[in-house]
Design an enzyme around this catalytic site. Structure first.
Site, mmCIF file in Angstrom:
data_model
loop_
_atom_site.group_PDB
_atom_site.id
_atom_site.type_symbol
_atom_site.label_atom_id
_atom_site.label_comp_id
_atom_site.label_asym_id
_atom_site.label_seq_id
_atom_site.Cartn_x
_atom_site.Cartn_y
_atom_site.Cartn_z
ATOM 1 N N ASP A 84 47.946 -32.798 -5.611
ATOM 2 C CA ASP A 84 48.146 -31.347 -5.428
ATOM 3 C C ASP A 84 47.875 -30.405 -6.602
ATOM 4 O O ASP A 84 47.490 -29.440 -6.668
ATOM 5 C CB ASP A 84 49.400 -31.276 -4.684
ATOM 6 C CG ASP A 84 49.576 -31.400 -3.275
ATOM 7 O OD1 ASP A 84 48.353 -32.052 -2.941
ATOM 8 O OD2 ASP A 84 50.600 -31.386 -2.702
ATOM 9 N N GLU A 94 49.107 -24.780 -0.513
ATOM 10 C CA GLU A 94 50.378 -24.590 -1.358
ATOM 11 C C GLU A 94 49.867 -23.439 -2.468
ATOM 12 O O GLU A 94 48.510 -23.245 -3.090
ATOM 13 C CB GLU A 94 50.603 -25.553 -2.283
ATOM 14 C CG GLU A 94 51.270 -26.643 -1.452
ATOM 15 C CD GLU A 94 51.844 -27.868 -2.277
ATOM 16 O OE1 GLU A 94 52.585 -28.611 -1.468
ATOM 17 O OE2 GLU A 94 51.517 -27.975 -3.214
ATOM 18 N N ASP A 97 52.795 -35.857 -3.104
ATOM 19 C CA ASP A 97 53.320 -35.030 -2.050
ATOM 20 C C ASP A 97 53.165 -35.563 -0.871
ATOM 21 O O ASP A 97 53.900 -35.728 0.289
ATOM 22 C CB ASP A 97 53.237 -33.743 -2.285
ATOM 23 C CG ASP A 97 53.593 -33.188 -3.386
ATOM 24 O OD1 ASP A 97 54.201 -33.953 -4.466
ATOM 25 O OD2 ASP A 97 53.582 -31.757 -3.666
ATOM 26 N N LYS A 98 51.806 -35.598 -0.280
ATOM 27 C CA LYS A 98 51.498 -35.725 0.978
ATOM 28 C C LYS A 98 51.344 -37.377 1.358
ATOM 29 O O LYS A 98 51.179 -37.865 2.557
ATOM 30 C CB LYS A 98 49.925 -35.427 1.343
ATOM 31 C CG LYS A 98 49.898 -33.760 0.957
ATOM 32 C CD LYS A 98 51.041 -33.200 1.636
ATOM 33 C CE LYS A 98 51.110 -31.462 1.017
ATOM 34 N NZ LYS A 98 51.135 -31.461 -0.350
ATOM 35 N N SER A 141 54.294 -25.074 -3.292
ATOM 36 C CA SER A 141 54.716 -26.208 -3.890
ATOM 37 C C SER A 141 56.267 -26.494 -3.919
ATOM 38 O O SER A 141 56.752 -25.141 -4.066
ATOM 39 C CB SER A 141 53.924 -26.323 -5.237
ATOM 40 O OG SER A 141 54.580 -27.182 -6.059
#
Length: 560
Positions: free
Chosen positions: A86, A450, A128-129, A476
């Site tokens: 990200d 984001e 994050d994902k 974010s």
């Protein structure tokens, strides 16, 4: 205790009998022995990759998990899934792939576990994902499973002060406004990320690691361990042993992921001051396992849970500091003592939350990360749901650390993040404005980008408390300021945000949960009659497929 062979709840169909000789022949080529065919087959799904520091060390963690599975009596197999970074995708077209990657990760893990008829799963994520992607897969696969977090990065140091990736984004804003020179910008850039691990504040990765621990799907204490620590390798090894024990005792994700478990996760996220992305991901995981979770649950819990933890981006400390203070178990022990957790919920240890916390140490005396319960940073949760004529299905804001949680100002409307960023950088946004970024939702983006880059520039330019920003995209975990995301319905499907025009008077109120615009019903009707749905930005490939399948942000933005 059951024999190892009796634990082959799925793999026996692929490994046993004369008609499966070819199947066994292929497994012998990757190192299986006669003995292994008597054991349960345990997948170790690793999001190892060199594209991000969050995941660059996961190969070692996967190896430790594999060792733990062997110690527990299973036959382990490591396989990989993807990741995107990200931080590297931020601020440009690449970010459109970030949220869809969550679905790709879930699809790929489900595909391998299903095709290979694996009996259990250890899933390892670092960015994050990866983490919600792993949890979606766990929810779909229906086999005993444990999640392992790759761990948090250590903070960097620049001229005696701790810095992290958000420091760099904000330094860009300070550089743009002339507060720092190019040499200082480069100094922060070169110091912020000293090695492996996920971004160090209470950003999305650390929010989700904490939420997953609170759900009961990872081992107690594992959420705060540093990526480059021996403790993190021990986490992974213990997870490998634990997943075989779950098989022996017939404990499945559906036994752990109850509505009360999700209540626990939301409670912990509120107390920690976690990322707005937690709402999106927890709803997605819950819907996948068959639990009815909605924004209303976050509203309900947020009203009774105080914000306790002084963690970046709105606070001053990072995840390693929380670990030193007592970690997620220390916070959960406090919350349980105050009657805010469901202690009876089952976890991957085979014990309940209450039983686990009975063995946990309380918060360390003298620690400064977690505020006293009677003197919280904020008496209610910092993640708030806003509703009104701009967000009939809801929108999300994080109000921790803000001196000002209400703004009424003229809309400055942009149909993409790039256009809005250009306006900020070129000083066309003034104090009192409300920036509107639309057509960036799950379908319209596509991918619900984001927007850390633009929000960090706004903060860096000194406008963080005087400018509002609303979007059908998202933020974010590193974002802070008077910003509202996840506006639903999104612009692409004709949500009210699509009808805004420059100069419309917008109200953002984080205390009462209002997101509205002062427009008459007659004017709304006129604009709606004039509105035409734009053609999709992307109609082919991963993003095209995602745009066709994805649900509203209010429903978790899931594709299946």
């Amino acid at each position: 205790m059951s024999s190892d062979k009796s634990l082959k709840i799925r793999s026996s169909v692929a490994h046993e009998g004369p008609f499966r000789a070819a199947n066994r022949a292929m497994l012998r080529a990757v190192g299986f022995s006669d003995e292994d065919f008597e054991k349960p087959l345990v997948g170790v799904a690793s999001a190892w990759s060199e594209v991000t520091p969050c995941n660059v060390h996961l190969d070692k963690i996967a190896a430790a998990a594999k060792s733990g599975v062997r110690q527990g009596g299973g036959a382990p197999q490591i396989f990989n899934t993807i990741t995107v970074s990200d931080g590297i995708a931020m601020g440009h077209e690449g970010m459109r792939y970030s949220l869809p990657s969550r679905e790709v990760i879930a699809d790929s893990i489900e595909t391998v576990v299903g095709a290979q008829r694996m009996d259990a799963l250890v899933a390892i994520g670092g960015c994050d994902k990866n983490m919600p992607g792993c949890m979606l897969a766990i929810a779909r696969c229906g086999v005993p499973a444990v999640f392992v977090y790759g761990g948090t990065i250590l903070p960097g140091n620049y001229e005696g002060r701790e810095v992290d990736i958000v420091s760099v984004f904000e330094a860009v804003g300070r550089y743009n406004s002339g507060q720092i020179d190019a040499a200082e910008l480069r100094g922060v850039e070169c110091s912020a990320c000293p090695g492996p691990g996920a971004c160090g504040g209470m950003y999305t990765a650390n929010t989700m690691s904490s939420a997953i621990e609170a759900l009961g799907m990872s081992l107690p204490g594992s959420a705060t361990n540093v990526a480059v620590s021996q403790a993190k390798l021990e986490d992974a090894e213990a997870a490998g042993r634990a997943v075989v024990e779950l098989l022996r005792h017939g404990i499945y994700p559906r036994d752990i992921l109850s509505k009360k478990a999700f209540d626990n996760a939301i409670t912990v996220v509120m107390a920690l001051g976690g990322s707005t992305n937690a709402l999106l991901h927890l709803i997605a995981i819950a819907r996948t396992i068959g639990v009815d979770l909605s924004l209303a649950d976050f509203e309900r819990i947020g009203r009774r849970v105080p914000h306790l933890c002084d963690l970046r981006p709105s606070g001053s400390m990072v995840m390693k500091d929380l670990g030193a203070a007592g970690g997620v178990p220390g916070v959960m022990k406090l919350l349980l003592d105050k009657g805010l957790l469901h202690g009876e919920c089952l976890t991957v240890t085979g014990r309940t939350v209450e039983e686990n916390l009975a063995m946990a140490e309380p918060l360390r005396p003298g620690q400064r990360v977690v505020a006293p319960f009677d003197h919280p940073l904020r008496p209610t949760g910092p993640l708030v749901v806003l509703r009104g004529n701009l967000a009939p299905e809801g929108a999300v804001a994080k109000v921790s650390g803000l001196k000002r949680t209400r703004i009424v100002g003229p809309a400055r409307v942009f149909d993409s993040e790039e256009a809005a960023t250009d306006a900020v950088v070129c000083n066309r946004i003034q104090a009192g404005d409300v920036i509107v970024i639309r057509y960036e939702g799950p379908r319209g983006g596509p991918g619900m980008r984001e927007m850390l880059a633009i929000t960090a520039i706004v903060v860096g330019k000194g406008l963080g408390e005087t400018v509002g920003l609303i979007t059908d995209g998202r933020f974010s975990g590193g974002t802070h300021g008077l910003v509202v995301g996840h506006i639903a319905p999104e612009a692409q499907v004709g949500g009210p945000i699509a009808l805004l025009r420059d100069g419309d008077l917008v109200t953002v109120d984080g205390e009462v949960g209002e997101l509205s615009v002062a427009i008459s019903e007659a004017e709304w009707a006129h604009r709606r009659q004039e509105w035409r749905q734009p053609a999709p930005r992307v109609s082919t490939g991963v993003l095209g497929k995602y745009a066709r399948l994805v649900s509203s942000a209010a429903d978790g933005a899931v594709t299946g």
